[in-house]
Design a protein around this motif. Structure first.
Motif, PDB file in Angstrom:
ATOM      1  N   ASP A   1      11.442 101.543  27.128  1.00  0.00           N
ATOM      2  CA  ASP A   1      11.408 101.321  25.681  1.00  0.00           C
ATOM      3  C   ASP A   1      12.709 100.712  25.160  1.00  0.00           C
ATOM      4  O   ASP A   1      12.928 100.627  23.962  1.00  0.00           O
ATOM      5  N   LYS A   2      13.554 100.262  26.080  1.00  0.00           N
ATOM      6  CA  LYS A   2      14.861  99.730  25.694  1.00  0.00           C
ATOM      7  C   LYS A   2      15.065  98.333  26.278  1.00  0.00           C
ATOM      8  O   LYS A   2      14.531  98.004  27.322  1.00  0.00           O
ATOM      9  N   LEU A   3      15.867  97.546  25.605  1.00  0.00           N
ATOM     10  CA  LEU A   3      16.250  96.218  26.089  1.00  0.00           C
ATOM     11  C   LEU A   3      17.484  96.363  26.970  1.00  0.00           C
ATOM     12  O   LEU A   3      18.485  96.935  26.546  1.00  0.00           O
ATOM     13  N   PHE A   4      17.416  95.864  28.184  1.00  0.00           N
ATOM     14  CA  PHE A   4      18.533  95.948  29.117  1.00  0.00           C
ATOM     15  C   PHE A   4      19.332  94.656  29.068  1.00  0.00           C
ATOM     16  O   PHE A   4      18.775  93.569  29.167  1.00  0.00           O
ATOM     17  N   THR A   5      20.641  94.766  28.925  1.00  0.00           N
ATOM     18  CA  THR A   5      21.528  93.605  28.901  1.00  0.00           C
ATOM     19  C   THR A   5      22.741  93.887  29.770  1.00  0.00           C
ATOM     20  O   THR A   5      23.333  94.954  29.663  1.00  0.00           O
ATOM     21  N   LEU A   6      23.105  92.946  30.606  1.00  0.00           N
ATOM     22  CA  LEU A   6      24.290  93.078  31.441  1.00  0.00           C
ATOM     23  C   LEU A   6      25.221  91.917  31.115  1.00  0.00           C
ATOM     24  O   LEU A   6      24.769  90.786  31.014  1.00  0.00           O
ATOM     25  N   PHE A   7      26.489  92.201  30.911  1.00  0.00           N
ATOM     26  CA  PHE A   7      27.451  91.124  30.738  1.00  0.00           C
ATOM     27  C   PHE A   7      28.682  91.455  31.540  1.00  0.00           C
ATOM     28  O   PHE A   7      29.042  92.594  31.713  1.00  0.00           O
ATOM     29  N   GLY A   8      29.293  90.438  32.087  1.00  0.00           N
ATOM     30  CA  GLY A   8      30.375  90.732  32.982  1.00  0.00           C
ATOM     31  C   GLY A   8      31.478  89.731  32.928  1.00  0.00           C
ATOM     32  O   GLY A   8      31.608  88.974  32.000  1.00  0.00           O
ATOM     33  N   GLY A   9      32.033  89.983  33.929  1.00  0.00           N
ATOM     34  CA  GLY A   9      32.935  89.247  34.728  1.00  0.00           C
ATOM     35  C   GLY A   9      32.224  88.001  35.233  1.00  0.00           C
ATOM     36  O   GLY A   9      31.447  87.368  34.532  1.00  0.00           O
ATOM     37  N   GLU A  10      32.493  87.682  36.455  1.00  0.00           N
ATOM     38  CA  GLU A  10      32.035  86.419  37.012  1.00  0.00           C
ATOM     39  C   GLU A  10      30.585  86.478  37.480  1.00  0.00           C
ATOM     40  O   GLU A  10      29.967  87.520  37.489  1.00  0.00           O
ATOM     41  N   HIS A  11      30.074  85.293  37.849  1.00  0.00           N
ATOM     42  CA  HIS A  11      28.649  85.111  38.100  1.00  0.00           C
ATOM     43  C   HIS A  11      28.044  86.033  39.154  1.00  0.00           C
ATOM     44  O   HIS A  11      26.867  86.362  39.072  1.00  0.00           O
ATOM     45  N   SER A  12      28.805  86.428  40.140  1.00  0.00           N
ATOM     46  CA  SER A  12      28.229  87.218  41.222  1.00  0.00           C
ATOM     47  C   SER A  12      27.692  88.563  40.752  1.00  0.00           C
ATOM     48  O   SER A  12      26.860  89.157  41.425  1.00  0.00           O
ATOM     49  N   VAL A  13      28.125  89.035  39.598  1.00  0.00           N
ATOM     50  CA  VAL A  13      27.648  90.335  39.121  1.00  0.00           C
ATOM     51  C   VAL A  13      26.159  90.305  38.799  1.00  0.00           C
ATOM     52  O   VAL A  13      25.506  91.346  38.775  1.00  0.00           O
ATOM     53  N   SER A  14      25.607  89.126  38.579  1.00  0.00           N
ATOM     54  CA  SER A  14      24.194  89.039  38.211  1.00  0.00           C
ATOM     55  C   SER A  14      23.252  89.170  39.402  1.00  0.00           C
ATOM     56  O   SER A  14      22.069  89.454  39.228  1.00  0.00           O
ATOM     57  N   ILE A  15      23.737  88.987  40.610  1.00  0.00           N
ATOM     58  CA  ILE A  15      22.863  89.001  41.792  1.00  0.00           C
ATOM     59  C   ILE A  15      22.108  90.321  41.919  1.00  0.00           C
ATOM     60  O   ILE A  15      20.885  90.348  42.039  1.00  0.00           O
ATOM     61  N   GLY A  16      22.823  91.431  41.895  1.00  0.00           N
ATOM     62  CA  GLY A  16      22.180  92.744  42.032  1.00  0.00           C
ATOM     63  C   GLY A  16      21.260  93.069  40.876  1.00  0.00           C
ATOM     64  O   GLY A  16      20.196  93.661  41.048  1.00  0.00           O
ATOM     65  N   SER A  17      21.657  92.660  39.687  1.00  0.00           N
ATOM     66  CA  SER A  17      20.835  92.928  38.514  1.00  0.00           C
ATOM     67  C   SER A  17      19.530  92.135  38.560  1.00  0.00           C
ATOM     68  O   SER A  17      18.453  92.676  38.308  1.00  0.00           O
ATOM     69  N   ILE A  18      19.627  90.854  38.897  1.00  0.00           N
ATOM     70  CA  ILE A  18      18.410  90.039  39.002  1.00  0.00           C
ATOM     71  C   ILE A  18      17.506  90.589  40.092  1.00  0.00           C
ATOM     72  O   ILE A  18      16.282  90.637  39.934  1.00  0.00           O
ATOM     73  N   ARG A  19      18.089  91.045  41.180  1.00  0.00           N
ATOM     74  CA  ARG A  19      17.302  91.618  42.281  1.00  0.00           C
ATOM     75  C   ARG A  19      16.499  92.833  41.795  1.00  0.00           C
ATOM     76  O   ARG A  19      15.302  92.943  42.038  1.00  0.00           O
ATOM     77  N   ALA A  20      17.165  93.729  41.076  1.00  0.00           N
ATOM     78  CA  ALA A  20      16.488  94.936  40.585  1.00  0.00           C
ATOM     79  C   ALA A  20      15.420  94.599  39.539  1.00  0.00           C
ATOM     80  O   ALA A  20      14.309  95.139  39.581  1.00  0.00           O
ATOM     81  N   VAL A  21      15.737  93.711  38.621  1.00  0.00           N
ATOM     82  CA  VAL A  21      14.757  93.322  37.592  1.00  0.00           C
ATOM     83  C   VAL A  21      13.566  92.630  38.247  1.00  0.00           C
ATOM     84  O   VAL A  21      12.415  92.868  37.886  1.00  0.00           O
ATOM     85  N   GLY A  22      13.840  91.786  39.247  1.00  0.00           N
ATOM     86  CA  GLY A  22      12.776  91.087  39.951  1.00  0.00           C
ATOM     87  C   GLY A  22      11.857  92.005  40.728  1.00  0.00           C
ATOM     88  O   GLY A  22      10.674  91.711  40.906  1.00  0.00           O
ATOM     89  N   GLU A  23      12.380  93.119  41.200  1.00  0.00           N
ATOM     90  CA  GLU A  23      11.539  94.102  41.884  1.00  0.00           C
ATOM     91  C   GLU A  23      10.604  94.792  40.906  1.00  0.00           C
ATOM     92  O   GLU A  23       9.508  95.187  41.260  1.00  0.00           O
ATOM     93  N   LYS A  24      11.049  94.920  39.681  1.00  0.00           N
ATOM     94  CA  LYS A  24      10.243  95.598  38.668  1.00  0.00           C
ATOM     95  C   LYS A  24       9.229  94.655  38.014  1.00  0.00           C
ATOM     96  O   LYS A  24       8.107  95.045  37.718  1.00  0.00           O
ATOM     97  N   TYR A  25       9.630  93.413  37.792  1.00  0.00           N
ATOM     98  CA  TYR A  25       8.779  92.446  37.098  1.00  0.00           C
ATOM     99  C   TYR A  25       8.407  91.306  38.038  1.00  0.00           C
ATOM    100  O   TYR A  25       9.234  90.477  38.382  1.00  0.00           O
ATOM    101  N   GLU A  26       7.146  91.271  38.422  1.00  0.00           N
ATOM    102  CA  GLU A  26       6.644  90.323  39.397  1.00  0.00           C
ATOM    103  C   GLU A  26       6.806  88.865  38.957  1.00  0.00           C
ATOM    104  O   GLU A  26       7.169  88.003  39.746  1.00  0.00           O
ATOM    105  N   LYS A  27       6.544  88.575  37.703  1.00  0.00           N
ATOM    106  CA  LYS A  27       6.582  87.193  37.203  1.00  0.00           C
ATOM    107  C   LYS A  27       7.859  86.951  36.408  1.00  0.00           C
ATOM    108  O   LYS A  27       7.814  86.564  35.253  1.00  0.00           O
ATOM    109  N   LEU A  28       8.986  87.122  37.038  1.00  0.00           N
ATOM    110  CA  LEU A  28      10.274  86.987  36.384  1.00  0.00           C
ATOM    111  C   LEU A  28      10.697  85.523  36.287  1.00  0.00           C
ATOM    112  O   LEU A  28      10.550  84.764  37.241  1.00  0.00           O
ATOM    113  N   THR A  29      11.196  85.141  35.129  1.00  0.00           N
ATOM    114  CA  THR A  29      11.840  83.843  34.954  1.00  0.00           C
ATOM    115  C   THR A  29      13.301  84.115  34.645  1.00  0.00           C
ATOM    116  O   THR A  29      13.612  84.920  33.770  1.00  0.00           O
TER     117      THR A  29
END
Length: 170
Positions: free
Chosen positions: A89-117
């Protein structure tokens, strides 16, 4: 007193009552040119404390819906993202440092949402399968995402010749 996003009252900043979750990832371990991305989250939070919380266009104070600041996460972005995604029921947002921080987050979101863009706003393609001996480098930030999901890249002005073969189709 615990730090909150934009200095909002603590009652609007708990995980239980927040509709938005922010995760800061002050990491700059794989940048190869200009260092300092790890300072981004702190500077973002500092700046947020100097903005008005009233939104003219909607005549509302959106922060009243709650903004939870999950804190600093570096090594366990993937696990933390998985944990936070349980709050549907919440919007998830990640902001960081450099680009590599998004790899793990995209991986987890992609496991949850099959049709991820994945929308990438960047000057570089970041499509290398590995860089400097690591698949978790800033130059590899969206390689995995492109292999598993639909990737839309905006603002690209530069890339290495080897990355051309990995450009998103269509």
């Amino acid at each position: 007193m615990k730090r909150t996003y934009a200095g909002i009252p603590e009652e609007n900043a708990t995980l239980e009552n927040a509709k938005v979750m922010l995760v800061t990832v002050p990491y700059d371990g794989t940048s190869t040119w200009g260092k300092g991305a790890d300072k981004g989250p702190e500077l973002f939070l500092d700046a947020s404390e100097n903005m008005e919380l009233y939104d003219i266009e909607t005549d509302t104070e959106p922060y009243l819906n709650g903004v939870y600041l999950a804190g600093e996460v570096t090594e366990a972005v993937y696990e933390k993202t998985q944990e936070l995604l349980k709050h549907e029921d919440k919007l998830f947002t990640l902001f960081g440092g450099e680009h590599s921080v998004s790899i793990g987050s995209i991986r987890a979101v992609g496991e949850k949402y099959e049709k991820l863009t994945v929308l990438q706003l960047d000057a570089h393609t970041d499509l290398r399968p590995e860089y400097h001996g690591s698949t978790s480098n800033h130059a590899c930030a969206v390689f995995e995402a492109n292999q598993k999901h639909k990737l839309v890249q905006v603002g690209i002005r530069s890339m290495d010749a080897e990355e051309k073969q990995y450009l998103p189709k269509g």
